[in-house]
Design an enzyme around this catalytic site. Structure first.
Site, PDB file in Angstrom:
ATOM      1  N   ARG A  69       4.741  -7.444  11.121  1.00 29.53           N
ATOM      2  CA  ARG A  69       5.963  -6.638  10.956  1.00 29.53           C
ATOM      3  C   ARG A  69       7.146  -7.535  10.585  1.00 29.53           C
ATOM      4  NH1 ARG A  69       3.774  -3.001   9.289  1.00 29.53           N
ATOM      5  NH2 ARG A  69       1.961  -4.325   9.524  1.00 29.53           N
TER       6      ARG A  69
ATOM      7  N   LYS B 136       0.826  -1.216   0.000  1.00 34.14           N
ATOM      8  CA  LYS B 136       0.000   0.000   0.000  1.00 34.14           C
ATOM      9  C   LYS B 136       0.853   1.256   0.000  1.00 34.14           C
ATOM     10  CE  LYS B 136      -2.175  -1.099   3.779  1.00 34.14           C
ATOM     11  NZ  LYS B 136      -1.587  -2.433   3.948  1.00 34.14           N
ATOM     12  N   THR B 137       1.800   1.287   0.908  1.00 40.27           N
ATOM     13  CA  THR B 137       2.638   2.475   1.019  1.00 40.27           C
ATOM     14  C   THR B 137       3.486   2.630  -0.238  1.00 40.27           C
ATOM     15  OG1 THR B 137       2.637   2.236   3.413  1.00 40.27           O
ATOM     16  CG2 THR B 137       4.353   3.620   2.468  1.00 40.27           C
TER      17      THR B 137
ATOM     18  N   ASP C 291      -2.137   7.866   3.774  1.00 42.82           N
ATOM     19  CA  ASP C 291      -1.726   6.506   4.153  1.00 42.82           C
ATOM     20  C   ASP C 291      -2.377   6.149   5.497  1.00 42.82           C
ATOM     21  OD1 ASP C 291      -0.472   4.073   3.995  1.00 42.82           O
ATOM     22  OD2 ASP C 291       1.564   4.815   4.375  1.00 42.82           O
TER      23      ASP C 291
HETATM   24  P1  ATP Z   1       1.500  -2.148   5.974  1.00 40.64           P
HETATM   25  O1  ATP Z   1       0.087  -2.592   5.926  1.00 40.64           O
HETATM   26  O2  ATP Z   1       2.263  -2.878   7.018  1.00 40.64           O
HETATM   27  O3  ATP Z   1       1.633  -0.662   6.039  1.00 40.64           O
HETATM   28  P2  ATP Z   1       1.969  -1.981   3.153  1.00 40.64           P
HETATM   29  O4  ATP Z   1       0.796  -2.579   2.512  1.00 40.64           O
HETATM   30  O5  ATP Z   1       2.072  -0.512   3.195  1.00 40.64           O
HETATM   31  O6  ATP Z   1       2.164  -2.614   4.599  1.00 40.64           O
HETATM   32  P3  ATP Z   1       4.575  -1.857   1.974  1.00 40.64           P
HETATM   33  O7  ATP Z   1       5.300  -1.440   3.207  1.00 40.64           O
HETATM   34  O8  ATP Z   1       4.323  -0.857   0.937  1.00 40.64           O
HETATM   35  O9  ATP Z   1       3.221  -2.578   2.409  1.00 40.64           O
HETATM   36  O10 ATP Z   1       5.308  -3.088   1.318  1.00 40.64           O
HETATM   37  C1  ATP Z   1       5.731  -4.216   2.077  1.00 40.64           C
HETATM   38  C2  ATP Z   1       7.036  -4.757   1.538  1.00 40.64           C
HETATM   39  O11 ATP Z   1       6.825  -5.387   0.313  1.00 40.64           O
HETATM   40  C3  ATP Z   1       8.051  -3.677   1.293  1.00 40.64           C
HETATM   41  O12 ATP Z   1       9.330  -4.165   1.624  1.00 40.64           O
HETATM   42  C4  ATP Z   1       7.917  -3.438  -0.204  1.00 40.64           C
HETATM   43  O13 ATP Z   1       9.098  -2.909  -0.731  1.00 40.64           O
HETATM   44  C5  ATP Z   1       7.632  -4.830  -0.712  1.00 40.64           C
HETATM   45  N1  ATP Z   1       6.866  -4.841  -1.977  1.00 40.64           N
HETATM   46  C6  ATP Z   1       5.651  -4.300  -2.190  1.00 40.64           C
HETATM   47  N2  ATP Z   1       5.236  -4.527  -3.443  1.00 40.64           N
HETATM   48  C7  ATP Z   1       6.211  -5.237  -4.060  1.00 40.64           C
HETATM   49  C8  ATP Z   1       6.380  -5.792  -5.387  1.00 40.64           C
HETATM   50  N3  ATP Z   1       5.465  -5.641  -6.335  1.00 40.64           N
HETATM   51  N4  ATP Z   1       7.522  -6.445  -5.628  1.00 40.64           N
HETATM   52  C9  ATP Z   1       8.462  -6.600  -4.679  1.00 40.64           C
HETATM   53  N5  ATP Z   1       8.360  -6.115  -3.428  1.00 40.64           N
HETATM   54  C10 ATP Z   1       7.249  -5.446  -3.114  1.00 40.64           C
HETATM   55 MG    MG Z   2       2.143   0.862   4.817  1.00 41.63          MG
END
Ligand code: ATP
Ligand code: MG
Length: 723
Positions: A607, A35-36, A220
């Site tokens: 995490r 998401k982030t 976010d």
């Molecule tokens: P949270 O709910 O904990 O905030 P999030 O949904 O925001 O998580 P991110 O922090 O954006 O998730 O991504 C989680 C991890 O996965 C990060 O290390 C990110 O770099 C990696 N990631 C996300 N999408 C991809 C992708 N398409 N290919 C490879 N790595 C990815």
């Molecule tokens: Mg996030």
């Protein structure tokens, strides 16, 4: 123009969100699904393809640290400086608006941010003035009443009429509080949002100006927005600025502070036809960790429901360690981090997460013993420490003499013989004349109403602030800070304090100088010029703690589960997984609060990238009380085949069947006990000896109590009696 690199490293669903047209967008997805990452890439995408200038984009994040990281990532993606992006927390951004339009917002130009301590002090003062009974209206409860009303966007004047004396009193204090804050130009956290919300509602032209200026809004961690934040977004966006929100209903953990998980669903009604994108692939964790998280959260009803899956490895099982007390737990955790480092890993790739801030003390103690550097993130905030608050209060006075909260805080710190009577006379005088404490002090000195030691001290105090204020333009921020802490006597005061505490305080004061030295204002092209002092003070109030310690040192990250949101670590240790601690005692009876605790646990588990270690203590001394709580229900909700129980390596552990065939006694003190024997414990009553391990002072015994189930006890403390 080649923009394909912005879509590289994204899956199809992520691309859909990143490259969507300029419209409302809701990204709803589980932990670690990117998401982030999508939010960051979308900003870059819009700048490149829609030609949006950085200053026409506003992104709201949960912490200032997150904002900083995002800015860095965008700069990397686009290879340009992204300084003029409006990036920050709701509070930080609201503060920026109010600063730029203080007059329209009916605030003095130098208005100050009240932290929670200052706020409580003001509440108490008002209650004293009006003779309100503190046992019936505990000041902390009054404070949280005021804050929750502000979070709901309700001013004292709009509280519903009431016949209850209790509610009426709360409303009166709230009203007085508003008046006093207004009079002294003080703004608390909730007020930042409420005031800027009103600013727009009352100034359609100003609102229109910003609606022209901003072309896209992004938020976010949307699941944790509260009522006023949501209303704030709605007014700002109107039907003119498209907005993207990303969130996860399973990670809503601030309900107790007014966050409204329903905002996610409400969004689809209040913001015109949003595109909804779901992300289901998790990129963060091993399949073991993800499975544990999915199974755990499935115990909550009322979810929007998502299927998270991963392509990742199965990884190692989750380790579960039953410590016999909190010391053993801390020791074990320190050991695990040492061996992590011995395997050639970074300390900063590991994090210790706990439910309650107070748990950190023992953990810290054992990390220090093993010489493992650590950093507490959030929690024990640097800018929250007494000595730092005092130093900052001096700076606040230099900047704005009518800052009553700062005046009260340090007028007699360090002690300089200004008694309570003198200060309360100042208060009365100030109130009667509707002037600040500073002015009251100057007047009373001039009128000769202050005598003796107090007169001398207050004169020096006033002179000190005046002279620092006169010098502030000629010297650097660091020099000014140094002058303030030296000439006020703060430094000597702590230097003369005995023991480690004084030492630590002194080190903190020195660290403040480092902070002042490193501090630079990033003045954006269109931002109002802010003096370094003003910016420094505002930052100290706003991102308390986020800057603490040395970010570059390789150290273990320690934080509460709440502060771990949005972060990820290869190794995660979750400590204190016991009923009563987690889920928290206060949440166990109420199903909705229990669900929130479970979401918090889900946040913790998710995490972890590679390895998760869970620990609990069979006996724990916390807040000065000894507790014997069973392992947390959340641990029991994780499938057993994903976990392995850990036994301490350097103790002798015998399986029951083997031990039974051996000599029937063990440990020095325990010669009288054998397996299967019935014993009596002062607290747990009678039970049967099941198992034992270790020797001498390490010896532990497992007893299956008839009324309390099975427990491991330290034999030398357990005082068991044969029955
Ligand atoms: P949270 O709910 O904990 O905030 P999030 O949904 O925001 O998580 P991110 O922090 O954006 O998730 O991504 C989680 C991890 O996965 C990060 O290390 C990110 O770099 C990696 N990631 C996300 N999408 C991809 C992708 N398409 N290919 C490879 N790595 C990815
Ligand atoms: Mg996030």
């Amino acid at each position: 123009m080649d923009v394909s690199h912005i879509l590289d490293g994204l899956n199809d669903a992520q691309r859909e969100a990143v490259a969507a047209p300029m419209q409302n967008l809701l990204v709803l997805a589980g932990a670690g699904s990117g998401k982030t990452r999508v939010l960051v890439h979308r900003i870059a995408w819009l700048m490149e393809t829609e030609n949006l200038s950085p200053s026409s984009i506003m992104a709201v994040t949960f912490t200032n640290k997150a904002a900083k990281e995002m800015r860095g990532r965008i700069e990397q993606l686009l290879d340009i400086p992204a300084r003029s992006l409006w990036f920050g927390t709701f509070h930080g951004i609201a503060h920026r608006f109010l600063r730029a339009h203080s007059r329209d917002a009916k605030l003095p130009e130098n208005f100050q941010i009240l932290d929670s301590d200052d706020q409580l002090r003001i509440v108490k003062r008002i209650m004293r003035e009006f003779n309100v009974d503190e046992t019936r209206w505990p000041p902390k409860q009054v404070q949280s009443f005021i804050n929750s009303k502000k979070d709901e966007g309700i001013r004292a004047a709009y509280l519903p009429p009431t016949h209850s004396q209790y509610d009426h009193t709360l409303a009166e204090i709230y009203k007085q509080y508003e008046a006093q804050c207004q009079q002294s130009g003080m703004v608390d956290f909730g007020e930042l949002l409420l005031r800027s919300h009103e600013l727009w509602l009352n100034n359609p032209a100003l609102l229109a100006h910003y609606q022209d200026r901003f072309r896209y809004l992004l938020v976010d961690e949307f699941q944790d927005t509260n009522t006023i934040q949501y209303a704030w977004l709605r007014v700002l966006a109107g039907d003119r600025i498209p907005i993207m929100v990303v969130g996860d209903d399973d990670q809503s953990i601030y309900g107790w502070r007014g966050a409204k998980i329903e905002n996610i669903q409400q969004f689809q009604f209040d913001f015109a036809s949003p595109l909804v994108v779901k992300l289901e692939q998790n990129y963060r964790s091993t399949s073991t960790i993800l499975k544990a998280a999915n199974t755990l959260i499935a115990n909550n009803g009322d979810r929007l429901g998502k299927d998270l899956w991963t392509n990742g490895n199965e990884g190692e099982p989750i380790d579960l360690y039953a410590a016999f007390n909190e010391q053993d737990e801390a020791n074990y955790i320190a050991d695990r981090i040492s061996s992590w480092v011995d395997q050639g890993r970074q300390r900063s790739d590991s994090a210790i997460l706990y439910r309650s801030n107070a748990q950190s003390r023992v953990l810290e103690e054992f990390l220090i013993r093993q010489a493992i550097p650590y950093r507490i993130y959030g929690g024990l905030r640097f800018y929250d420490r007494q000595e730092i608050r005092n130093a900052v209060a001096y700076l606040r006075l230099v900047f704005y003499r009518h800052d009553d909260a700062a005046f009260e805080r340090v007028v007699n710190v360090p002690t300089r013989g200004v008694g309570n009577k003198t200060v309360s006379d100042l208060r009365v005088h100030a109130r009667e004349q509707s002037i600040s404490l500073w002015q009251a002090c100057v007047e009373r000195l001039q009128l000769g109403l202050i005598k003796g030691k107090a007169k001398q001290s207050l004169t020096q105090f006033i002179d000190l602030i005046d002279s620092l204020s006169a010098e502030q333009d000629q010297i650097s921020l660091a020099q000014l800070t140094e002058q303030a802490i030296t000439r006020s006597g703060l430094k000597d005061f702590h230097a003369n304090e005995k023991g480690e505490k004084g030492q630590a305080r002194l080190e903190n004061l020195n660290e403040l100088l480092t902070a002042a030295r490193d501090f630079s204002v990033d003045n954006d092209d269109d931002d109002e010029e802010l003096t370094p002092l003003a910016a420094f003070i505002a930052q100290a109030a706003l991102d308390a703690g986020e800057q603490q310690a040395d970010e570059h040192q390789d150290c273990v990250q320690m934080m509460t589960l709440h502060s771990a949101k949005g972060l990820e670590f290869p190794l995660v240790l979750m400590a204190g997984m016991e009923e009563g601690l987690f889920p928290h005692q206060m949440s166990m009876e109420d199903p909705s609060r229990l669900s929130e605790e479970r979401r918090l646990c889900y946040v913790g588990v998710t995490r972890a990238m590679e390895k998760l270690i869970i620990t609990y203590a069979e006996s724990r001394r916390l807040y000065g009380q000894e507790k014997f709580n069973p392992v947390s229900r959340f641990v029991r909700e994780i499938p057993a085949d994903l976990m392995q129980e850990v036994r301490i390596k350097n103790s002798v552990s015998m399986p029951v069947s083997f031990a039974a065939s051996q000599s029937s006694s063990f440990g020095e003190e325990s010669a009288e006990f054998h397996l299967g024997q019935v014993v009596n414990h002062a607290k747990f009553g009678e039970g049967t000896v099941l198992n034992y391990e270790g020797q001498g002072s390490h010896a532990r015994i497992q007893v299956n109590f008839f009324d309390h189930g099975s427990k491991w006890l330290v034999l030398s403390y357990a005082k068991l009696e044969a029955v």
